[in-house]
Structure formats: C-alpha cells, structure tokens
Design a protein around this motif. Structure first.
Motif, mmCIF file in Angstrom:
data_model
loop_
_atom_site.group_PDB
_atom_site.id
_atom_site.type_symbol
_atom_site.label_atom_id
_atom_site.label_comp_id
_atom_site.label_asym_id
_atom_site.label_seq_id
_atom_site.Cartn_x
_atom_site.Cartn_y
_atom_site.Cartn_z
ATOM 1 N N VAL A 150 66.891 51.066 -5.257
ATOM 2 C CA VAL A 150 68.305 51.418 -5.322
ATOM 3 C C VAL A 150 68.699 51.425 -6.797
ATOM 4 C CG1 VAL A 150 70.636 50.699 -4.664
ATOM 5 C CG2 VAL A 150 68.737 50.310 -3.098
ATOM 6 N N ASN A 151 69.462 52.421 -7.191
ATOM 7 C CA ASN A 151 69.931 52.499 -8.566
ATOM 8 C C ASN A 151 70.960 51.392 -8.804
ATOM 9 O OD1 ASN A 151 71.032 53.164 -11.065
ATOM 10 N ND2 ASN A 151 70.784 55.364 -10.696
ATOM 11 N N ALA A 152 70.729 50.602 -9.843
ATOM 12 C CA ALA A 152 71.615 49.475 -10.144
ATOM 13 C C ALA A 152 73.041 49.922 -10.427
ATOM 14 C CB ALA A 152 71.064 48.682 -11.322
ATOM 15 N N ASP A 153 73.214 51.130 -10.950
ATOM 16 C CA ASP A 153 74.562 51.648 -11.217
ATOM 17 C C ASP A 153 75.428 51.683 -9.959
ATOM 18 O OD1 ASP A 153 74.089 52.081 -13.892
ATOM 19 O OD2 ASP A 153 73.570 54.197 -13.651
ATOM 20 N N THR A 154 74.793 51.894 -8.831
ATOM 21 C CA THR A 154 75.547 52.039 -7.586
ATOM 22 C C THR A 154 75.759 50.703 -6.869
ATOM 23 O OG1 THR A 154 73.553 52.446 -6.288
ATOM 24 C CG2 THR A 154 74.650 54.378 -7.237
ATOM 25 N N VAL A 155 75.084 49.647 -7.313
ATOM 26 C CA VAL A 155 75.136 48.383 -6.593
ATOM 27 C C VAL A 155 75.882 47.289 -7.356
ATOM 28 C CG1 VAL A 155 73.724 46.565 -5.559
ATOM 29 C CG2 VAL A 155 72.948 48.915 -5.464
ATOM 30 N N PHE A 156 75.568 47.137 -8.622
ATOM 31 C CA PHE A 156 76.117 46.028 -9.397
ATOM 32 C C PHE A 156 77.422 46.399 -10.097
ATOM 33 C CE2 PHE A 156 71.434 45.056 -9.810
ATOM 34 C CZ PHE A 156 71.448 44.030 -8.884
ATOM 35 N N PRO A 157 78.320 45.436 -10.244
ATOM 36 C CA PRO A 157 79.501 45.672 -11.067
ATOM 37 C C PRO A 157 79.054 45.894 -12.524
ATOM 38 C CG PRO A 157 79.540 43.458 -10.111
ATOM 39 C CD PRO A 157 78.300 44.110 -9.654
ATOM 40 N N GLU A 158 79.856 46.613 -13.274
ATOM 41 C CA GLU A 158 79.469 47.013 -14.630
ATOM 42 C C GLU A 158 79.128 45.809 -15.514
ATOM 43 O OE1 GLU A 158 81.183 49.538 -18.410
ATOM 44 O OE2 GLU A 158 82.099 49.817 -16.431
ATOM 45 N N SER A 159 79.904 44.736 -15.420
ATOM 46 C CA SER A 159 79.639 43.560 -16.262
ATOM 47 C C SER A 159 78.279 42.938 -15.958
ATOM 48 C CB SER A 159 80.751 42.522 -16.094
ATOM 49 O OG SER A 159 80.821 42.109 -14.745
ATOM 50 N N LEU A 160 77.919 42.873 -14.683
ATOM 51 C CA LEU A 160 76.627 42.315 -14.302
ATOM 52 C C LEU A 160 75.501 43.249 -14.735
ATOM 53 C CD1 LEU A 160 74.889 40.207 -12.926
ATOM 54 C CD2 LEU A 160 75.376 41.318 -10.743
ATOM 55 N N LEU A 161 75.691 44.535 -14.568
ATOM 56 C CA LEU A 161 74.684 45.513 -14.971
ATOM 57 C C LEU A 161 74.403 45.401 -16.468
ATOM 58 C CD1 LEU A 161 72.829 47.865 -14.333
ATOM 59 C CD2 LEU A 161 74.779 49.394 -14.626
ATOM 60 N N LYS A 162 75.448 45.285 -17.285
ATOM 61 C CA LYS A 162 75.268 45.150 -18.734
ATOM 62 C C LYS A 162 74.495 43.878 -19.067
ATOM 63 C CE LYS A 162 79.133 47.936 -20.311
ATOM 64 N NZ LYS A 162 78.337 49.057 -20.762
ATOM 65 N N GLU A 163 74.775 42.791 -18.363
ATOM 66 C CA GLU A 163 74.057 41.533 -18.604
ATOM 67 C C GLU A 163 72.577 41.680 -18.244
ATOM 68 O OE1 GLU A 163 73.515 37.728 -19.931
ATOM 69 O OE2 GLU A 163 75.318 38.966 -20.135
ATOM 70 N N ILE A 164 72.289 42.320 -17.132
ATOM 71 C CA ILE A 164 70.895 42.550 -16.733
ATOM 72 C C ILE A 164 70.202 43.439 -17.761
ATOM 73 C CG2 ILE A 164 69.397 43.622 -14.994
ATOM 74 C CD1 ILE A 164 71.514 42.724 -12.888
ATOM 75 N N GLN A 165 70.891 44.474 -18.244
ATOM 76 C CA GLN A 165 70.313 45.386 -19.229
ATOM 77 C C GLN A 165 70.000 44.673 -20.545
ATOM 78 O OE1 GLN A 165 73.375 48.392 -19.078
ATOM 79 N NE2 GLN A 165 72.065 49.773 -17.867
ATOM 80 N N ARG A 166 70.744 43.624 -20.855
ATOM 81 C CA ARG A 166 70.446 42.849 -22.061
ATOM 82 C C ARG A 166 69.071 42.184 -21.959
ATOM 83 N NH1 ARG A 166 72.709 38.650 -24.617
ATOM 84 N NH2 ARG A 166 72.972 37.496 -22.690
ATOM 85 N N HIS A 167 68.724 41.760 -20.763
ATOM 86 C CA HIS A 167 67.465 41.054 -20.554
ATOM 87 C C HIS A 167 66.306 41.996 -20.262
ATOM 88 C CE1 HIS A 167 69.366 37.093 -20.559
ATOM 89 N NE2 HIS A 167 70.348 37.655 -19.862
ATOM 90 N N PRO B 219 66.039 45.944 -20.431
ATOM 91 C CA PRO B 219 66.554 47.297 -20.614
ATOM 92 C C PRO B 219 65.585 48.342 -20.048
ATOM 93 C CG PRO B 219 65.765 46.422 -22.696
ATOM 94 C CD PRO B 219 65.634 45.332 -21.682
ATOM 95 N N GLY B 220 66.025 49.049 -19.035
ATOM 96 C CA GLY B 220 65.219 50.131 -18.465
ATOM 97 C C GLY B 220 64.039 49.675 -17.626
ATOM 98 N N GLY B 221 63.950 48.403 -17.273
ATOM 99 C CA GLY B 221 62.828 47.900 -16.486
ATOM 100 C C GLY B 221 63.142 47.846 -15.002
ATOM 101 N N LEU B 222 62.150 47.451 -14.237
ATOM 102 C CA LEU B 222 62.315 47.280 -12.795
ATOM 103 C C LEU B 222 62.455 45.799 -12.493
ATOM 104 C CD1 LEU B 222 59.578 49.723 -11.471
ATOM 105 C CD2 LEU B 222 62.024 50.125 -11.618
ATOM 106 N N VAL B 223 63.364 45.468 -11.599
ATOM 107 C CA VAL B 223 63.608 44.076 -11.229
ATOM 108 C C VAL B 223 63.518 43.954 -9.716
ATOM 109 C CG1 VAL B 223 65.283 42.192 -11.273
ATOM 110 C CG2 VAL B 223 65.149 43.770 -13.194
ATOM 111 N N TYR B 224 62.757 42.963 -9.261
ATOM 112 C CA TYR B 224 62.682 42.665 -7.836
ATOM 113 C C TYR B 224 63.669 41.547 -7.544
ATOM 114 C CZ TYR B 224 61.054 40.661 -3.480
ATOM 115 O OH TYR B 224 60.997 40.153 -2.215
ATOM 116 N N ILE B 225 64.505 41.736 -6.543
ATOM 117 C CA ILE B 225 65.459 40.706 -6.148
ATOM 118 C C ILE B 225 65.047 40.209 -4.762
ATOM 119 C CG2 ILE B 225 67.867 40.172 -5.661
ATOM 120 C CD1 ILE B 225 68.570 42.525 -7.569
ATOM 121 N N PRO B 226 64.521 38.979 -4.689
ATOM 122 C CA PRO B 226 64.046 38.466 -3.404
ATOM 123 C C PRO B 226 65.188 38.101 -2.468
ATOM 124 C CG PRO B 226 63.853 36.783 -5.085
ATOM 125 C CD PRO B 226 64.338 38.022 -5.778
ATOM 126 N N LYS B 227 64.843 38.044 -1.183
ATOM 127 C CA LYS B 227 65.800 37.572 -0.187
ATOM 128 C C LYS B 227 66.028 36.084 -0.392
ATOM 129 C CE LYS B 227 64.262 40.510 3.630
ATOM 130 N NZ LYS B 227 63.646 40.471 4.968
#
Length: 88
Positions: A4-21, A23-31
């Motif tokens: 899922v594209n992060a742009d469509t799921v995360f609020p902008e502030s959270l997306l920017k924080e994730i991009q700081r850590h 940038p442009g990578g893939l992240v797995y979010i476990p249940k």
C-alpha cells in the motif's frame, strides 16, 4: 501481502517522520501480537488434523494395529507412531 502506498495511509506528519528514517525504502508493519493466529486456524486445517489424529488415537485404543492405520490414513509409520504415542 499487498503493498500500500504510504501517501494514502499515513497522515502527512507521520509520513514525513518515517521518510526521515527510511527515505524511499520498504517498511514491513507487523500485526499486533494479539492478532496473530497459529498455522491453520483461519483456514480450518488445524481442526481437520486434530479430528483426524483423535480418530487415529481412538482406533488404536480400540485395537487397530499400526499397519492397519497406515493403510487407512495413508501416513508413514513414523507419523502414526507420533500420533498414537503422543500424550495428547
């Protein structure tokens, strides 16, 4: 698993924080741990195998030989022995 594209799921502030850590990578979010299921629970396979193994134990207790169980259930001798000699 579907990406899922992060742009469509995360609020902008959270997306920017994730991009700081990452940038442009893939992240797995476990249940969450409480949402995990054991193998075969959602498909019902776990229950089917439990019922089969219970039936094998009952037949063995009623006097059916291991060789007869091998023939009836198409399992190896080791599999039948594990089932009938387990403490379940």
């Amino acid at each position: 698993m579907k990406y899922v594209n992060a742009d469509t799921v995360f609020p902008e502030s959270l997306l920017k924080e994730i991009q700081r850590h990452i940038p442009g990578g893939l992240v797995y979010i476990p249940k969450p741990k409480e949402a995990h299921q054991k193998w075969g629970e959602s498909s019902g396979s776990r229950m089917v195998l439990k019922q089969r193994n219970d039936q094998i134990r009952q037949l063995f207790a009623a006097g059916m030989s291991i060789d007869e169980l091998i023939e009836q259930f198409c399992l190896s001798i080791d599999s039948i022995k594990k089932i009938v000699y387990s403490k379940k």
